[in-house]
Design a protein around this motif. Structure first.
Motif, PDB file in Angstrom:
ATOM      1  N   ARG A 255      69.962  84.970  -1.122  1.00 24.43           N
ATOM      2  CA  ARG A 255      71.108  84.677  -1.845  1.00 24.43           C
ATOM      3  C   ARG A 255      70.627  84.375  -3.390  1.00 24.43           C
ATOM      4  O   ARG A 255      69.990  83.619  -3.664  1.00 24.43           O
ATOM      5  CB  ARG A 255      72.074  83.660  -1.427  1.00 24.43           C
TER       6      ARG A 255
ATOM      7  N   GLN B 225      71.821  88.522   2.345  1.00 20.76           N
ATOM      8  CA  GLN B 225      72.167  87.211   2.629  1.00 20.76           C
ATOM      9  C   GLN B 225      73.697  86.860   2.154  1.00 20.76           C
ATOM     10  O   GLN B 225      74.421  86.261   2.828  1.00 20.76           O
ATOM     11  CB  GLN B 225      71.257  85.868   2.183  1.00 20.76           C
TER      12      GLN B 225
ATOM     13  N   GLU C  20      76.893  86.013   4.525  1.00 21.86           N
ATOM     14  CA  GLU C  20      77.516  84.836   4.770  1.00 21.86           C
ATOM     15  C   GLU C  20      79.135  85.205   4.173  1.00 21.86           C
ATOM     16  O   GLU C  20      79.758  84.250   4.706  1.00 21.86           O
ATOM     17  CB  GLU C  20      76.827  83.809   3.651  1.00 21.86           C
TER      18      GLU C  20
ATOM     19  N   SER D 283      81.916  83.989   6.643  1.00 26.10           N
ATOM     20  CA  SER D 283      82.995  82.943   6.260  1.00 26.10           C
ATOM     21  C   SER D 283      84.246  83.340   6.375  1.00 26.10           C
ATOM     22  O   SER D 283      85.209  82.639   6.714  1.00 26.10           O
ATOM     23  CB  SER D 283      82.549  82.674   4.804  1.00 26.10           C
TER      24      SER D 283
ATOM     25  N   PRO E  80      83.142  78.091   4.979  1.00 31.03           N
ATOM     26  CA  PRO E  80      81.873  78.515   4.349  1.00 31.03           C
ATOM     27  C   PRO E  80      80.682  78.503   5.574  1.00 31.03           C
ATOM     28  O   PRO E  80      80.693  77.617   6.354  1.00 31.03           O
ATOM     29  CB  PRO E  80      81.238  77.485   3.279  1.00 31.03           C
TER      30      PRO E  80
ATOM     31  N   GLU F  84      76.587  79.242   6.195  1.00 31.01           N
ATOM     32  CA  GLU F  84      75.243  79.683   5.675  1.00 31.01           C
ATOM     33  C   GLU F  84      74.283  79.883   6.721  1.00 31.01           C
ATOM     34  O   GLU F  84      74.151  79.416   7.791  1.00 31.01           O
ATOM     35  CB  GLU F  84      74.710  78.434   4.692  1.00 31.01           C
TER      36      GLU F  84
ATOM     37  N   THR G 249      70.177  81.007   8.202  1.00 37.52           N
ATOM     38  CA  THR G 249      68.752  81.024   7.929  1.00 37.52           C
ATOM     39  C   THR G 249      68.428  82.281   8.481  1.00 37.52           C
ATOM     40  O   THR G 249      68.637  82.752   9.656  1.00 37.52           O
ATOM     41  CB  THR G 249      68.213  79.784   8.499  1.00 37.52           C
TER      42      THR G 249
ATOM     43  N   PHE H  23      73.066  80.588  12.582  1.00 36.06           N
ATOM     44  CA  PHE H  23      73.990  79.639  11.734  1.00 36.06           C
ATOM     45  C   PHE H  23      74.720  78.602  12.593  1.00 36.06           C
ATOM     46  O   PHE H  23      74.715  78.821  13.765  1.00 36.06           O
ATOM     47  CB  PHE H  23      74.875  80.530  10.955  1.00 36.06           C
TER      48      PHE H  23
END
Length: 256
Positions: free
Chosen positions: A19, A27, A31, A35, A41, A43, A45, A63
């Motif tokens: 991001r 990313q 995301e 979201s 929201p 996030e 990995t 996530f």
């Protein structure tokens, strides 16, 4: 709840995976889509970050979300909100101890070279063009010097932020399939530009400009300045990570 996803993407029009505040990234797109499904929201990995222009066959992410959705909702809902160049392949709940990056036992990359007199048109986004004939057998033999745990400083980008240059290459192979020469490499982890720098050094071997022993000499010398140039990002695909089978992930990312 912790959820793992398998992601496929064409990296041509992205500035890479990670991001950024100033451009489109995989990313960022993922995301934003997740979201919307979660209505809050999210996030993620990932198993391994990819650079601008690099593709992903099965990137794995995880996530955490406090809301409940059917797995089909994460799969179809996220994909419907993603650009056409990104798709969610599968979604499933995983144990809280699972970590997309740290649980991965290895990672795999494929580099595809179109080896013919004329450049590509249909496959231009997914291959690197080399007009001079390549000897894939010579490249394969030379690449075997890289197998094992070694200091890969000769194939490490100057901008690499890794704590140390030692990595363990589990397997590397070079083969010809018609007009394509394909380089595949699996390692516990990779340095920045490591695969592209390895390919950039294998190309002179394939053209007959360097002996097969050159790769071993470069590895031992640990000097990036005398190795080959960095090969273009076009042609590089992150095939995906491998995890131990007890995590219960799809076969394509589980160790056999």
């Amino acid at each position: 709840m912790r959820i793992a996803l398998g992601i496929e993407y064409d990296g041509t029009d992205f500035l890479g995976w990670q991001r950024l505040s100033h451009g489109n990234t995989v990313q960022g797109a993922l995301e934003a889509a997740l979201s919307k499904v979660a209505a809050q929201p999210v996030e993620v990995t990932c198993a391994g970050r990819t650079d601008a222009g690099v593709h992903g066959r099965c990137q794995v992410v995880h996530f955490d979300v406090p809301v409940e959705r059917e797995m089909r909702g994460w799969l179809q809902g996220a994909t419907s909100n993603l650009p056409r160049s990104v798709a969610v392949l599968w979604a499933q709940p995983v144990a809280d101890e699972f970590h997309a990056r740290f649980s991965a036992r290895s990672r795999r990359y494929r580099y595809t070279i179109l080896n013919r007199p004329m450049r590509a048109a249909l496959d231009a986004r997914y291959v690197t063009w080399e007009r001079q004939p390549l000897d894939a057998a010579r490249m394969h033999a030379a690449a075997q010097a890289l197998v094992g745990e070694n200091d890969f400083s000769a194939f490490r980008a100057v901008s690499c932020q890794a704590a140390h240059p030692r990595r363990c290459v589990l397997a590397v192979g070079v083969r010809r399939e018609g007009e394509q020469v394909i380089v595949e490499i699996e390692a516990n982890a990779f340095l920045h530009h490591m695969v592209r720098n390895i390919v950039g050094s294998l190309l002179p071997v394939g053209r007959g400009e360097q002996p097969m022993a050159w790769m071993a000499e470069l590895l031992a010398g640990r000097n990036r300045e005398v190795a080959g140039p960095t090969a273009p990002s076009t042609g590089l695909t992150f095939i995906g990570p491998r995890y131990e089978v007890h995590w219960g992930l799809p076969a394509e990312v589980s160790q056999s």
